[in-house]
Design an enzyme around this catalytic site. Structure first.
Site, short mmCIF file in Angstrom:
data_model
loop_
_atom_site.label_atom_id
_atom_site.label_comp_id
_atom_site.label_asym_id
_atom_site.label_seq_id
_atom_site.Cartn_x
_atom_site.Cartn_y
_atom_site.Cartn_z
N ASP A 35 -2.60 5.81 -6.00
CA ASP A 35 -2.51 5.41 -4.90
C ASP A 35 -3.33 3.72 -5.00
O ASP A 35 -3.80 3.71 -5.46
CB ASP A 35 -3.51 5.61 -3.52
CG ASP A 35 -3.96 4.93 -2.72
OD1 ASP A 35 -3.01 4.70 -1.77
OD2 ASP A 35 -5.52 4.51 -2.43
N ASP A 54 1.11 -1.26 0.18
CA ASP A 54 0.09 0.25 0.05
C ASP A 54 1.09 0.98 0.22
O ASP A 54 1.71 1.34 0.85
CB ASP A 54 -0.97 0.03 1.43
CG ASP A 54 -1.92 1.09 1.07
OD1 ASP A 54 -1.85 1.92 0.27
OD2 ASP A 54 -2.59 1.40 2.29
#
Length: 472
Positions: free
Chosen positions: A352, A151
């Site tokens: 992201d 992430d």
């Protein structure tokens, strides 16, 4: 384990209808060909017993790759479907589950990115579920390997640890720190503990952490240092990396042992191992292929380079210098400053890996959608689907011509999205939707649907990000 403190930590067309027997040999100007038949085939394949059996065998194989360079190394990454055995009866059910997870994550990011104060909770990336992509990571001495979600919107790397007062089910055995000779609890006055925006001390003076998510999931435990291994035998190992060792972990994390934080702060993994760069390529979530997470490797020579922008109040996230968007060659009419970060740290657009669907501020999304619809008049509209308000019926088609959506970055560079990054199937019957959504906040997000099939390279030394289509 009791909840010893409370805070939120978020470690984060025109279309031409075609029969089944006919396809275009080349797309019209400013459009590209979408392989409709292959996309639908993948929706069936990802739910098949054969796919599940193949993937469960594949993930048992060593995933670490050596590099010819002594300083460069890579880790294989797989989509979520490789690790979390699906229980969905059809692709519609799977899509609804994915979009529900994505909505929770974006709500968490909204909470983080719209805060005005400088002293803020660190925010995470995996909200509900265990993230969409996994890497195999070695921890401790002797090394134990774990599947962990990756992430770019996270700062704290953590995993489940024995003894568990509460642990969710994961694929690998739970990490037992007592079996590692290099595991060390961090004290409350350590630099690593001090780097946490919020921290707590145990009765013995050791640092405690808590990570909470927008859906109510959380992990609580010790903040410790440990050896992290990224490479096969003789590969790259890094000592004294600060990680969270969670003894109380609750929520729908589905299979992963924890999370690898790739964000921009001093506690993220790239920062702690002093990586000069890292890159990843996210494969189609419905495929049975894999790619790599690379560190200290030069990006492809033909990368589309854009600046990484700094936000002093939001150091976790990677902001990119986006100047405009076009659809079928027509530039959207939006304010020039719509993608800029203001003096309070609000606004801007982040890249992201944990968000699936790209979000744009509502006025930008409306302009994109309306322009797309204008060039899609030949395709039969098919209503909406959950957060997607623009869908089409591609049933009976083998291929379709899709208007090109392009991102225009600072410096004059342009990234043209592949049609499979623009229209995505939401069932196995031929319903495809425009894979963008509006966001009522002031910020925007380039999500992983739009990144799939593109190697995204972060040059940390020079504050640049590169996009290299078809370089998985």
């Amino acid at each position: 384990m009791a909840h010893f403190f409370s805070f939120t930590l978020i470690i984060f067309v025109s279309f031409l209808p075609l029969s089944l027997s006919r396809s275009l040999s080349s797309p019209p100007h400013n459009s590209q060909i979408l392989d409709v038949a292959k996309s639908i085939q993948n929706t069936l394949h990802v739910l098949s017993p054969k796919f599940q059996s193949f993937q469960q065998e594949a993930i048992k194989q060593p995933l670490f790759n050596s590099s010819s360079s002594s300083s460069a190394f890579s880790v294989s990454i797989y989509p979520r479907s490789s690790l979390a055995k699906t229980q969905h009866k059809n692709y519609t059910s799977l899509t609804l589950s994915r979009l529900a997870r994505d909505s929770v994550r974006v709500s968490s990011l909204t909470t983080m990115l719209q805060l005005e104060e400088i002293q803020i909770p660190v925010t995470s990336g995996i909200s509900e579920g265990s993230g969409e992509y996994f890497a195999r990571v070695g921890l401790g001495q002797p090394v134990k390997e774990f599947y962990m979600a990756i992430d770019t919107g996270s700062d704290i790397t953590w995993l489940q640890c024995e003894p568990c007062s509460e642990c969710y089910q994961q694929t690998d055995p739970i990490f037992n720190p007592s079996y590692s000779s290099t595991y060390t609890r961090l004290s409350c006055d350590s630099p690593e503990c001090s780097a946490l925006h919020l921290s707590e001390c145990s009765s013995t003076g050791t640092c405690l952490y808590q990570v909470s998510y927008g859906d109510g999931s959380f992990t609580v435990g010790e903040f410790a240092s440990e050896t992290v291994s990224l490479g096969n035998s003789g590969g790259s190992s890094f000592s004294n990396v600060a990680i969270g060792c969670g003894h109380d972990n609750e929520g729908l994390f589905i299979g992963s042992a924890g999370l690898v934080a790739l964000g921009g702060s001093s506690l993220s993994l790239p920062s702690q191992i002093k990586a000069t760069s890292f890159s990843y390529c996210l494969v189609d979530r419905d495929s049975d292929s894999s790619s790599t997470l690379d560190f200290n490797s030069a990006g492809p020579s033909d990368s589309i380079i854009a600046p990484l922008l700094q936000n002093s109040k939001r150091s976790t996230f990677f902001y990119v210098g986006l100047e405009g968007i076009s659809v079928a060659g027509e530039t959207l009419s939006v304010p020039a400053n719509i993608f800029q970060v203001d003096d309070n740290g609000n606004g801007g657009i982040i890249v992201d890996s944990g968000t699936a669907v790209t979000r744009f501020e509502r006025s930008v999304y409306n302009a994109l959608r309306d322009t797309f619809v204008k060039y899609a008049q030949d395709l039969p509209a098919d209503g909406d689907f959950m957060l997607f308000d623009t869908c089409y019926d591609l049933s009976g088609m083998k291929t379709a011509s899709v208007p090109t959506v392009a991102f225009h970055f600072s410096g004059g560079k342009t990234l043209s999205l592949h049609p499979k990054n623009t229209l995505v199937p939401v069932d196995s019957a031929g319903k495809f939707c425009l894979a963008f959504a509006p966001e009522d906040g002031k910020f925007s997000i380039i999500g992983n649907i739009q990144q799939q099939g593109t190697r995204v390279s972060y040059d940390l030394d020079n504050n640049l990000v590169g996009f290299s289509p078809d370089k998985c």
